[in-house]
Design an enzyme around this catalytic site. Structure first.
Site, PDB file in Angstrom:
ATOM      1  N   GLY A  96       0.786  -1.228   0.000  1.00 59.84           N
ATOM      2  CA  GLY A  96       0.000   0.000   0.000  1.00 59.84           C
ATOM      3  C   GLY A  96       0.815   1.272   0.000  1.00 59.84           C
ATOM      4  N   HIS A 103       8.945   6.311   5.082  1.00 55.79           N
ATOM      5  CA  HIS A 103       8.299   6.930   6.235  1.00 55.79           C
ATOM      6  C   HIS A 103       7.783   5.840   7.160  1.00 55.79           C
ATOM      7  CE1 HIS A 103       5.548   6.554   2.839  1.00 55.79           C
ATOM      8  NE2 HIS A 103       4.591   6.275   3.701  1.00 55.79           N
TER       9      HIS A 103
END
Ligand code: 5GP
Length: 117
Positions: A96, A103
């Site tokens: 996803g 991050h």
């Protein structure tokens, strides 16, 4: 035209987003589309597209991401075992990933399900 990622623009203060944490190697800010009451993104200042592309030279940066998570959790009062938080890193399409700038998602503030969807 700038090739910077959206996160690089936030780090470089070209796009306004209040930083909830910053040190020499990483910065953190609230996710624009929070999936939990607390949803913070912890981002390296150096562009590493995704975690599997980090190299040995990125060891300090990778460590800084997790250390920052602990500091942020402490600041928010969610570090105790009776509260808690979850860290998520999405690498690639099946996971996803939507922003190609490494991050760490820090999620907290509600009971999180396991396994994740
Ligand atoms: P990924 O799906 O790549 O793991 O996570 C990217 C995250 O970045 C998503 O949770 C998305 O909501 C967040 N995001 C995308 N664009 C922006 C933005 O411009 N500002 C902020 N603060 N978050 C963003």
């Amino acid at each position: 035209m700038s090739d910077k990622t959206i996160f690089q623009k936030i780090i470089d203060r070209e796009i306004p987003a209040p930083l909830v944490y910053e040190d020499e190697l990483v910065a953190a800010f609230n996710d624009i589309q929070p999936q939990a009451p607390t949803h913070i993104l912890i981002v390296p200042k150096k562009l590493i597209p995704r975690v599997g592309e980090a190299g040995a030279e990125d060891q300090a940066t990778l460590g800084a991401l997790l250390l920052a998570a602990g500091k942020i959790a402490d600041k928010l009062g969610i570090k105790s075992r009776d509260k808690g938080f979850r860290l998520v890193i999405n690498h690639g399409r099946d996971a996803g990933e939507s922003v190609p700038h490494l991050h760490v998602h820090l999620l907290a503030g509600r009971q999180l399900e396991w396994p994740p969807g």
